[in-house]
Scaffold this active site. Structure first.
Site, PDB file in Angstrom:
ATOM      1  N   HIS A 166       6.547   8.892 -11.162  1.00 43.11           N
ATOM      2  CA  HIS A 166       7.780   7.994 -11.304  1.00 43.11           C
ATOM      3  C   HIS A 166       7.708   7.426 -12.998  1.00 43.11           C
ATOM      4  CE1 HIS A 166       9.297   8.610  -7.418  1.00 43.11           C
ATOM      5  NE2 HIS A 166       8.377   7.916  -6.846  1.00 43.11           N
ATOM      6  N   GLU A 190       2.996   7.861  -7.853  1.00 43.79           N
ATOM      7  CA  GLU A 190       3.765   7.029  -8.589  1.00 43.79           C
ATOM      8  C   GLU A 190       3.772   7.033 -10.174  1.00 43.79           C
ATOM      9  OE1 GLU A 190       5.479   4.587  -6.966  1.00 43.79           O
ATOM     10  OE2 GLU A 190       4.730   5.015  -5.000  1.00 43.79           O
ATOM     11  N   GLU A 210      11.538  11.588  -5.638  1.00 43.19           N
ATOM     12  CA  GLU A 210      10.642  11.733  -4.650  1.00 43.19           C
ATOM     13  C   GLU A 210      10.014  13.095  -4.479  1.00 43.19           C
ATOM     14  OE1 GLU A 210       8.995   9.038  -3.739  1.00 43.19           O
ATOM     15  OE2 GLU A 210      10.576   7.786  -4.455  1.00 43.19           O
TER      16      GLU A 210
END
Length: 280
Positions: free
Chosen positions: A177, A174, A266
């Site tokens: 991101h 995460e 991803e």
């Protein structure tokens, strides 16, 4: 190939896909120009071939592309406005509850420690952390426009199920991101799709208004096409139908490209998580 090479490969493919999104938008505008210009020339009773006139007429380009760009901008801005709240508003809208630093729960304290570790490894500020207490599935997400307003959220199921190493892997993913601007990119893509969807909605509205106005169109009198209200209304209905189809097809392919970009980001996040955790 090490994780740095995997990261660069994912970034390169993402950039190519973003250019494809731009080309898709231009394709939508080009189709709108050809179609709208053809209907315009039909109503003006221009001679065949219509396409040659459409391509040679700069005023038509200004009108059709101006209409298309205007609708796209309005739809995009409306969608971005609905997402203006940043990461905390997204987490709260999903039912998240913020974990405060003074929490006494073991699992929550461990999560905060892991988040602080990953922030140090990524070289960014520690984001606010939320937990979705009603969600028992294993999931997590990062949200926000930038590292300054970013949040990390995990489900209750993930918080209770994963061990520390597994939790590090998820949080490291995460943080990629956040660091690589994936949240900002995704919000922009959502905005562009909202603009294309607005074009589809505009076409449907034009078609519905044209069909409703048929009841007021003159049915008798001369058969001169220029004065035939029914023919004009039907032409606008056909134009609305075509614009709706163009917008719908644009949304479909836009979502495919958005999914492809998301897949590459991803892969990038997985490779970055290895860098942050140093655990393959």
């Amino acid at each position: 190939m090490d994780f740095f090479e995997h990261q660069e490969q994912a970034r390169r493919l993402s950039r190519r896909l973003v250019w494809l999104v731009a080309l898709a938008v231009l394709g939508v505008l080009a189709a709108l120009h050809v179609l709208g210009g053809t209907v315009w020339l039909m109503l003006a009773e221009k001679p065949w071939p219509f396409l040659a006139h459409v391509l040679r007429e700069p005023r038509l380009l200004l009108i059709t592309c101006g209409f298309g760009v205007g609708i796209l901008l309005l739809g995009t801005l409306a969608k971005l406005q609905s997402l203006r709240g940043g990461g905390p508003s997204v987490a709260l809208a999903m039912g998240g509850a913020e974990i405060r630093p003074e929490t006494g729960g073991f699992a929550e304290r461990r999560l905060l420690n892991v988040v602080e570790e990953m922030a140090l490894a990524a070289g960014i500020r520690v984001p606010r952390v939320f937990v979705l207490r009603q969600e028992q599935g294993l999931n997590a997400f990062a949200a926000g426009y930038s590292p300054d307003d970013a949040v990390v959220a995990v489900t209750q199921g993930l918080l209770e199920t994963l061990n520390r190493a597994e939790l590090q892997a998820v949080i490291g993913h995460e943080f990629s991101h956040i660091l690589n601007g994936d949240m900002r990119l995704n919000i922009r893509l959502i905005g562009i799709l909202g603009g294309i969807l607005g074009l589809s909605v505009a076409g449907r509205v034009i078609m519905e208004l044209a069909m409703r106005s048929l009841r007021f169109a003159p049915l008798g009198g001369r058969r001169n096409r220029k004065n035939n209200g029914v023919a004009v209304v039907l032409a606008f209905a056909a134009l609305g139908l075509a614009v709706w189809i163009i917008g719908s097809v644009g949304v479909f392919f836009g979502r495919l490209l958005q999914s492809a970009i998301s897949r590459q980001r991803e892969f990038l996040a997985d490779a970055s998580a290895i860098q942050f955790t140093r655990d393959p």
